[in-house]
Design a protein around this motif. Sequence first.
Motif, PDB file in Angstrom:
ATOM      1  N   ILE A 212     -14.833   3.547  -1.534  1.00 17.62           N
ATOM      2  CA  ILE A 212     -14.275   2.252  -1.928  1.00 17.62           C
ATOM      3  C   ILE A 212     -12.862   2.179  -1.373  1.00 17.62           C
ATOM      4  CG2 ILE A 212     -13.624   0.750  -3.836  1.00 17.62           C
ATOM      5  CD1 ILE A 212     -15.707   2.115  -5.558  1.00 17.62           C
ATOM      6  N   ILE A 213     -12.546   1.083  -0.706  1.00 21.13           N
ATOM      7  CA  ILE A 213     -11.228   0.886  -0.103  1.00 21.13           C
ATOM      8  C   ILE A 213     -10.478  -0.193  -0.874  1.00 21.13           C
ATOM      9  CG2 ILE A 213      -9.936   0.362   1.999  1.00 21.13           C
ATOM     10  CD1 ILE A 213     -11.678   2.876   2.183  1.00 21.13           C
ATOM     11  N   ALA A 214      -9.269   0.112  -1.298  1.00 24.40           N
ATOM     12  CA  ALA A 214      -8.424  -0.869  -1.987  1.00 24.40           C
ATOM     13  C   ALA A 214      -7.404  -1.437  -1.010  1.00 24.40           C
ATOM     14  CB  ALA A 214      -7.716  -0.211  -3.170  1.00 24.40           C
ATOM     15  N   GLY A 215      -7.076  -2.690  -1.174  1.00 25.92           N
ATOM     16  CA  GLY A 215      -6.106  -3.297  -0.279  1.00 25.92           C
ATOM     17  C   GLY A 215      -5.844  -4.749  -0.604  1.00 25.92           C
ATOM     18  N   ILE A 216      -5.571  -5.510   0.429  1.00 27.79           N
ATOM     19  CA  ILE A 216      -5.199  -6.917   0.281  1.00 27.79           C
ATOM     20  C   ILE A 216      -6.083  -7.782   1.167  1.00 27.79           C
ATOM     21  CG2 ILE A 216      -3.387  -8.610   0.819  1.00 27.79           C
ATOM     22  CD1 ILE A 216      -1.336  -6.591  -0.043  1.00 27.79           C
ATOM     23  N   ALA A 217      -6.494  -8.935   0.628  1.00 33.73           N
ATOM     24  CA  ALA A 217      -7.156  -9.962   1.427  1.00 33.73           C
ATOM     25  C   ALA A 217      -6.058 -10.930   1.867  1.00 33.73           C
ATOM     26  CB  ALA A 217      -8.210 -10.681   0.601  1.00 33.73           C
ATOM     27  N   HIS A 218      -5.796 -10.943   3.149  1.00 28.57           N
ATOM     28  CA  HIS A 218      -4.678 -11.724   3.683  1.00 28.57           C
ATOM     29  C   HIS A 218      -5.190 -12.956   4.417  1.00 28.57           C
ATOM     30  CE1 HIS A 218      -0.992 -12.845   5.674  1.00 28.57           C
ATOM     31  NE2 HIS A 218      -1.484 -12.569   6.872  1.00 28.57           N
ATOM     32  N   ASP A 219      -4.671 -14.116   4.050  1.00 33.64           N
ATOM     33  CA  ASP A 219      -5.036 -15.372   4.705  1.00 33.64           C
ATOM     34  C   ASP A 219      -4.086 -15.603   5.874  1.00 33.64           C
ATOM     35  OD1 ASP A 219      -5.802 -17.858   5.496  1.00 33.64           O
ATOM     36  OD2 ASP A 219      -5.443 -18.854   3.579  1.00 33.64           O
ATOM     37  N   THR A 220      -4.576 -15.417   7.087  1.00 38.79           N
ATOM     38  CA  THR A 220      -3.724 -15.550   8.268  1.00 38.79           C
ATOM     39  C   THR A 220      -3.278 -16.984   8.522  1.00 38.79           C
ATOM     40  OG1 THR A 220      -5.669 -15.764   9.704  1.00 38.79           O
ATOM     41  CG2 THR A 220      -4.788 -13.548   9.360  1.00 38.79           C
ATOM     42  N   SER A 221      -3.993 -17.957   7.944  1.00 36.79           N
ATOM     43  CA  SER A 221      -3.604 -19.355   8.136  1.00 36.79           C
ATOM     44  C   SER A 221      -2.515 -19.784   7.170  1.00 36.79           C
ATOM     45  CB  SER A 221      -4.823 -20.270   7.948  1.00 36.79           C
ATOM     46  OG  SER A 221      -5.212 -20.323   6.585  1.00 36.79           O
ATOM     47  N   GLY A 222      -2.296 -18.987   6.132  1.00 35.24           N
ATOM     48  CA  GLY A 222      -1.280 -19.330   5.143  1.00 35.24           C
ATOM     49  C   GLY A 222      -1.715 -20.391   4.155  1.00 35.24           C
ATOM     50  N   ALA A 223      -3.002 -20.727   4.134  1.00 35.43           N
ATOM     51  CA  ALA A 223      -3.496 -21.775   3.251  1.00 35.43           C
ATOM     52  C   ALA A 223      -3.514 -21.344   1.793  1.00 35.43           C
ATOM     53  CB  ALA A 223      -4.894 -22.206   3.685  1.00 35.43           C
ATOM     54  N   ARG A 224      -3.621 -20.045   1.559  1.00 31.10           N
ATOM     55  CA  ARG A 224      -3.588 -19.554   0.185  1.00 31.10           C
ATOM     56  C   ARG A 224      -2.896 -18.201   0.135  1.00 31.10           C
ATOM     57  NH1 ARG A 224      -9.945 -18.019  -0.994  1.00 31.10           N
ATOM     58  NH2 ARG A 224     -10.335 -16.827   0.898  1.00 31.10           N
ATOM     59  N   HIS A 274      -8.844  -8.137   5.979  1.00 28.67           N
ATOM     60  CA  HIS A 274      -8.795  -7.015   5.053  1.00 28.67           C
ATOM     61  C   HIS A 274      -7.690  -6.061   5.493  1.00 28.67           C
ATOM     62  CE1 HIS A 274     -12.904  -8.552   4.535  1.00 28.67           C
ATOM     63  NE2 HIS A 274     -12.968  -7.907   3.379  1.00 28.67           N
ATOM     64  N   ILE A 275      -6.760  -5.786   4.598  1.00 25.92           N
ATOM     65  CA  ILE A 275      -5.668  -4.875   4.917  1.00 25.92           C
ATOM     66  C   ILE A 275      -5.657  -3.731   3.912  1.00 25.92           C
ATOM     67  CG2 ILE A 275      -3.171  -4.651   5.212  1.00 25.92           C
ATOM     68  CD1 ILE A 275      -3.067  -7.643   5.793  1.00 25.92           C
ATOM     69  N   PRO A 276      -6.081  -2.527   4.306  1.00 26.69           N
ATOM     70  CA  PRO A 276      -6.062  -1.392   3.384  1.00 26.69           C
ATOM     71  C   PRO A 276      -4.641  -1.118   2.905  1.00 26.69           C
ATOM     72  CG  PRO A 276      -7.319  -0.877   5.353  1.00 26.69           C
ATOM     73  CD  PRO A 276      -6.587  -2.154   5.632  1.00 26.69           C
ATOM     74  N   GLN A 277      -4.491  -0.892   1.622  1.00 25.99           N
ATOM     75  CA  GLN A 277      -3.151  -0.672   1.089  1.00 25.99           C
ATOM     76  C   GLN A 277      -3.235   0.130  -0.197  1.00 25.99           C
ATOM     77  OE1 GLN A 277      -0.117  -3.858   1.054  1.00 25.99           O
ATOM     78  NE2 GLN A 277       0.022  -3.540  -1.157  1.00 25.99           N
ATOM     79  N   ASN A 278      -2.376   1.096  -0.325  1.00 27.78           N
ATOM     80  CA  ASN A 278      -2.294   1.900  -1.533  1.00 27.78           C
ATOM     81  C   ASN A 278      -1.006   1.542  -2.250  1.00 27.78           C
ATOM     82  OD1 ASN A 278      -2.023   3.795  -3.489  1.00 27.78           O
ATOM     83  ND2 ASN A 278      -1.890   5.552  -2.122  1.00 27.78           N
ATOM     84  N   ASP A 279      -1.130   0.884  -3.401  1.00 22.05           N
ATOM     85  CA  ASP A 279       0.076   0.548  -4.156  1.00 22.05           C
ATOM     86  C   ASP A 279       0.230   1.465  -5.365  1.00 22.05           C
ATOM     87  OD1 ASP A 279      -1.862  -0.365  -5.876  1.00 22.05           O
ATOM     88  OD2 ASP A 279      -0.747  -2.143  -6.452  1.00 22.05           O
ATOM     89  N   ASN A 280      -0.539   2.545  -5.403  1.00 21.24           N
ATOM     90  CA  ASN A 280      -0.440   3.518  -6.486  1.00 21.24           C
ATOM     91  C   ASN A 280      -0.637   4.902  -5.885  1.00 21.24           C
ATOM     92  OD1 ASN A 280      -0.770   5.210  -8.634  1.00 21.24           O
ATOM     93  ND2 ASN A 280      -1.991   3.798  -9.845  1.00 21.24           N
ATOM     94  N   GLY A 281       0.430   5.487  -5.392  1.00 17.08           N
ATOM     95  CA  GLY A 281       0.335   6.754  -4.688  1.00 17.08           C
ATOM     96  C   GLY A 281      -0.116   7.918  -5.532  1.00 17.08           C
ATOM     97  N   LEU A 282      -0.141   7.748  -6.859  1.00 17.73           N
ATOM     98  CA  LEU A 282      -0.488   8.853  -7.731  1.00 17.73           C
ATOM     99  C   LEU A 282      -1.989   9.068  -7.861  1.00 17.73           C
ATOM    100  CD1 LEU A 282       2.161   8.282 -10.532  1.00 17.73           C
ATOM    101  CD2 LEU A 282       2.211   9.974  -8.707  1.00 17.73           C
ATOM    102  N   THR A 283      -2.775   8.017  -7.731  1.00 19.23           N
ATOM    103  CA  THR A 283      -4.220   8.172  -7.937  1.00 19.23           C
ATOM    104  C   THR A 283      -5.067   7.671  -6.784  1.00 19.23           C
ATOM    105  OG1 THR A 283      -4.309   6.049  -9.109  1.00 19.23           O
ATOM    106  CG2 THR A 283      -4.025   8.022 -10.450  1.00 19.23           C
TER     107      THR A 283
END
Length: 394
Positions: A212-224, A274-283
Amino acid sequence: MKFSAKKLAVVSAFALLSAFALPATASAAQVSVPEISQSCVFSSTDDAAVQMRKYIKERTSDFEINIDASVASKETVGQLMIFKAFDETGDGSEGDYLRFAVKKLNCKIYWKNNEYKLVYHLDYYTTAEEEARLTQKLDKTLASLNTEGLSDYNKALLLYRYVTSNVTYSTDIKDKYAYTAYSAVENGHAVCQGVAQLLYRLYNDSGIPCRIIAGIAHDTSGAREDSYHVWLITKIDGKYYLSDPTWDLKAEGDNFRYFLKGSNDFDSTFNMRHIPQNDNGLTFPEYDSDDFRNAYPVFSENAPSPVCSLGDINGDKSINAVDASVILSDYSRVSTCGTSAFTVSQKSCSDVNKDGSVNAVDASCVLSYYAYVSCGGKGSIDDYIKNEVLNNVR
């Protein structure tokens, strides 16, 4: 959707205290150290992780681990043991399934006489009883889906199709159960974390490795606005591919846009990325790190669909009893649970009498043609069906 590390405030606090028992003072307040729940002092991080994993699987809220101080420094031992407890084992109820089952985590570390005592408190999304009920239902589901004998691709497609056909997206993100596989099965709805957790479990319990990959869904158009999101990488025939079952929940038929995609095509359909991102380095792992990428290299191209032709469903360039068995198995699967393991092409190639339906009649036609060829008969199965089978029916 914001995954649990942010949305529901997964807090991992590792506090180091200098001794197992702190001296009392003249004040009324005194530091209280919970009683040791098990007295064994582990010298191996692997052995300690096995015990921790057992506690977490049992949804134990408070537990302690005693471990020799030589295994790691006091600055790193807390995170090291959490990561070891969440190691991938191939068991669908462990690994990332457990990682995303923890809502809140607190660890205090006591040190004395070259020994650490790790005192844990964990909050979970589900109870042990709820997980036991989920396990029973998933065992029945896998039995009805009957993945035995399927290729990894067809197995992955079957389970992906089952999840995306039976789960809807939760509208109440404040509901803690929405973040679980339990809700996906018990209530028929979940947010991306629960959807991914369910597919992770079904895949691993069917012999298909995934993460399972955690991250961010990024809208490249800036609409949301960007939103926190989770998806999967899945290993098929020795290669890892990307999948997003949440974004395919509303797919009609086989119009999956995010199933077993290569890195070059995963985000080619819409403005979302899809941008993989870890915002919790502990787990959570560093999904963008070289170590993680080297361990789980995602292939650039999409996973190739199985090759087939009329009557030859498994693509071995021979039409025989195996193909008839494959057709019968899928017919039984669709009849009992409404889910097929076939690709669009395989469905077409299975309908050998071309009546618009794949069933036992098609399997019988394949067996009949196999017997015909085995006795020296010539010609394609298409000609055989037209000249022999259909004429006899008329």
